[in-house]
Structure formats: C-alpha cells, structure tokens
Write a protein that holds these residues in place. Structure first.
Motif, mmCIF file in Angstrom:
data_model
loop_
_atom_site.group_PDB
_atom_site.id
_atom_site.type_symbol
_atom_site.label_atom_id
_atom_site.label_comp_id
_atom_site.label_asym_id
_atom_site.label_seq_id
_atom_site.Cartn_x
_atom_site.Cartn_y
_atom_site.Cartn_z
ATOM 1 N N ALA A 130 0.743 -1.199 -0.059
ATOM 2 C CA ALA A 130 -0.092 0.093 0.097
ATOM 3 C C ALA A 130 0.767 1.130 -0.010
ATOM 4 N N GLY A 172 -1.713 3.344 -2.857
ATOM 5 C CA GLY A 172 -2.557 2.841 -1.646
ATOM 6 C C GLY A 172 -3.293 4.126 -1.020
ATOM 7 N N ALA A 187 -8.291 -4.871 -2.942
ATOM 8 C CA ALA A 187 -7.488 -4.081 -2.140
ATOM 9 C C ALA A 187 -7.706 -5.078 -0.703
ATOM 10 N N LEU A 216 -5.157 -0.310 4.883
ATOM 11 C CA LEU A 216 -4.794 -0.958 3.415
ATOM 12 C C LEU A 216 -3.395 -1.595 3.489
#
Lengths: 164, 293
Positions: free
Chosen positions: B73, B112, B135, B166
């Motif tokens: 990310a 990200g 994701a 994330l």
C-alpha cells in the motif's frame, strides 16, 4: 502537552548530521531554521511549487511534504551541495549564463530538480525536460530560459564526459 | 501544524495494535502528500501519526506474469512506471501514476494512499478498477479483501473500519491480447486535478479481432469513482470499430452524475466521459494487439 522531540541522524550533502525535531516539523523547516540550509525555499508549503525540492535517497521530493523525523538514516542532497570544491555545476553555470531566473525564489528548486533529471537522463528532449520540471513553478514566468539552460547544461555535461 | 506524536512500526501486527489502540486519534502516513497538507491546514486532526513505510508488507511489491502484481500500500508511484514489466502489463496504472502531481510528488505518493484518500477525482482509482484490482485490508478483526470498485463510499470516505488499514493491492495476471489505458482531461498540461478521468481495460479474443471482455471506470463524475458496466458489456464479442467504441462512450455517459463546479459544468463533464471512454478504449485495444506477458 508538547510531544517529545525526536533525535534524528541523517546524511546531508555527504556529511553526517544530527538534529532534534518535533514530529510535526517538516524537513524544509528543519533544513532552513535549524540547520541554516536556506537554499531550499518555502513557496506554497503544500507540494505545488517545488521551491523546496531536495533529493531524498536519490529521488527529488518536496521537503515541505516530508516530516523531518522521516529523514532518519536517509541521504539528502540540497542545492548547497551541488557546487563541488567551489566550482559551479553545469546546471548552475548555465542558469547563470542564460539568465534563467528573475526573482530567484524558484531557482534552487529548479536547479536541484534539473540536476536530478540530468543524472538520470543525460540527454533529455525538450518535452522530457518540461514534463520532469512540471512540479517546479516560476511565477515570474521565465520558463523558456529555464528550459534552454537545462538543455545547455545537458550539452555541457555530455561534452565534458566525452573530453574526459 | 498541530502537535502530534510519531511512530514508525516495522511490523504489521505492531501497526495494527497501535492503530487500534489510538482509534480515531491516529492517522496513517505513507507518502504524506495528502496527509501532511491536511494536518497542516487543519483539515484532519491526529494525536498520533503512524508511518507505515517501514512495514515490509506495505512497502514492497512483487510481480510475476503468472501470478500478477501484489503492490504494497505504501509503494510510491515511480516504482510502478520505472518497472518496465509492470508498466507493460498494467499500462493504465502506469499512465495514471505518471501524471499524479509532478516528479517530486511521484517520489513519495503511493497508489494505496491515493485510493484511501478516496477523492472522486483520484487518477489511480479508475485504472485500478479497470484492471480488476482487489484491496487487502487488515485490522483488529482480522483480514479481508474488497474489490477496489467497492472501496470508495463517498468523497474522502471508504470501507475501512476504525483501526483497519490497507495492506496491499493485487492485480490479476495480464494475459496476451490484453491492454489498458488511463486518460484525464485537465486545462493545463500537468499538475492538475482531473475534470474527468477514464480508465479502460480490454481482453481481445484469440483472433485479436474481437473484444472478449472489457472494464471501464470513470473519475470525477460522481461522489465515488464509477464503473460503466453496461458500456463494457456492450463491447463483449464485438469488433473494436470506431462506431462500437463511440457507442460504448455514449453508454458510459449514462453512469455519470457529475456536479458543476470550478473545474467544469456537469454537461461538459458528461461530454468528456464519452470522449475519454472512446479514446482510452482505442488506446487499450492498440496496446492489447502487441502485449505479450
């Protein structure tokens, strides 16, 4: 409550440097206010103008968008480190000779970004120069002279390489 | 800028623990090109900034033609467009990250972060949706996967729960005969926010004469990025003629519900959806004709 200051060791223009900073402080703030490296300028302070450009671990960055504490154990090059042993870099020399500046506030950022470009791409096209310098703004609007200075610097560097 | 503490964990579980403990008082820092401005301008408050760039799962990427791309990310934009294999397999993503800010921004800004910031005009999100990206999230409740097409829920809002972050994005393998493109309209040459953005992906059939599958996604046409499902379905089984790509652009306009603001009136934005859908489809088809993984 004021957060505890962070102790940061880093390398600036080849020399090991230590400083204390608050986590909220930008690298730009510490370079200028604490380390007296006032070559990098504060323009917009939000990542649009590029006047504060420095090279961080080999990549050009806006030092206003880097926390000083993030610079721990990094390698930083500022405009102050570009001239070697009293000799201007071809980029600096060509900006000077081509009068590629008016008020000069944007100039250190342009020089750092242009040198980073030529280090990576020694013979860029005009379009590549303009694309790579899109993150540096000149509000005196002297872009053409800046582009020509970078082109001249590229040629000077290539000529110096061939003769050596 | 308001005072805050700073932590840079080197382990994902440690980061999740810190983030869960601090809750809404903490914010995550990757490239910082949005977050630092938001903190400085008082648009976001945080007592703790957690720098995630020292966590290997977030800072590294892996690409293999057989398995696709796993993109941590916090991987910055330049690592994508300077990697020839990744840029060739996922050209829409490379198109997008080449025009996010200038060179200095691309040295730091991550895909990200661009996704989590959830701007309706974000350049990387239509590219990710067109490429079928997923994701991968982690939080105190465990891990889960969410298609990028379902990640954004409103301007600046996303599906992340409190304490959840994330970790990575995955993109499926790019097969021979696939191609993609992202384009945006801005009134300047560089360094601007999309008036409209469009990302298209196509997979040509074995003859390379017809479109076997397509995905189209749009930016700055509603509160979240939008997928033009009907337009993509229309193209399946058809030749990529000028008329068919034009028709896909007309169908894509139907999912656009843009606002009028300083960047452009709604009517103009809707017109741009047709133009950019057609152009990105044409570019994707051209790239698909030559791509070999």
């Amino acid at each position: 409550m004021t957060p505890v200051k962070k102790h940061v060791t880093t390398k600036i223009n080849g020399e090991s440097v230590e400083f204390l900073c608050e986590p909220r402080q930008s690298l730009l703030e510490v370079l200028r206010d604490d380390l007296a490296l006032t070559g990098c300028k504060e323009g917009c302070n939000n990542g649009n103008c590029g006047a504060c450009t420095v090279v961080l671990n080999g990549r050009p960055v806006n030092s206003c968008l880097v926390l000083a504490v993030e610079a721990a154990d990094a390698s930083i090059e500022t405009v102050e480190g570009i001239a070697e042993q009293g000799h201007l870099d071809p980029v600096q020399q060509c900006f000077l000779e081509g009068a590629a500046l008016q008020c000069g506030i944007c100039t250190p950022g342009f020089i750092v970004a242009a040198k980073a470009l030529l280090d990576k791409n020694p013979d860029p096209t005009e379009a590549e120069i303009r694309f790579s310098l899109a993150g540096n703004l000149c509000r005196c609007t002297g872009y053409d002279k800046i582009i020509r200075a970078v082109q001249a610097a590229a040629q000077a560097r290539l000529a110096a390489q061939q003769s050596s | 800028m308001i005072e805050f503490e700073y932590a840079a964990p080197t382990d994902l579980d440690e980061a999740i623990g810190l983030f869960a403990q601090a809750g809404d008082r903490a914010t995550l820092l990757a490239g910082g090109t949005d977050i630092i401005v938001q903190l400085r301008e008082g648009l976001r408050r945080a007592d703790l900034v957690i720098d995630v760039k020292k966590i290997p799962e977030l800072s590294q990427f892996e690409y293999a033609p057989e398995t696709g791309l796993r993109l941590g990310a916090s991987v910055p934009c330049w690592q994508i467009y300077e990697n020839e294999s990744i840029a060739a397999a996922y050209p829409a993503l490379a198109d997008a990250v080449r025009i996010i800010g200038g060179w200095q921004i691309q040295s730091r800004a991550s895909v990200g972060g661009n996704l989590c910031n959830a701007s309706p005009a974000a350049d990387s999100i239509p590219a990710l949706i067109a490429l079928g990206a997923v994701a991968h999230l982690a939080g105190p409740g465990g891990r889960r996967a969410v298609p990028v097409a379902e990640f954004c829920t409103g301007p600046g809002k996303n599906v992340l729960q409190s304490g959840e972050l994330l970790v990575a994005l995955t993109l499926p393998p790019a097969h021979a005969g696939s191609g993609s493109a992202y384009q945006r309209f801005i009134p300047r040459n560089e360094m601007d926010i999309a008036v409209v953005g469009a990302g298209s992906w196509v997979q040509l059939d074995e003859s390379r004469q017809r479109i076997a599958a397509a995905r189209i996604a749009l930016a700055a046409v509603g509160p979240t990025p939008r997928q033009a499902v009907q337009a993509a379905e229309f193209l399946c089984g058809k030749e990529p003629t000028e008329e068919n790509l034009h028709e896909a652009g007309e169908l894509a306009k139907q999912v656009a519900t843009p606002i009028s603001d300083m960047r452009g009136p709604a009517e103009y934005r809707t017109h741009l959806v047709g133009v950019l859908t057609r152009r990105t489809l044409a570019a994707a088809v051209e790239r698909a004709g030559t791509f070999q993984p």
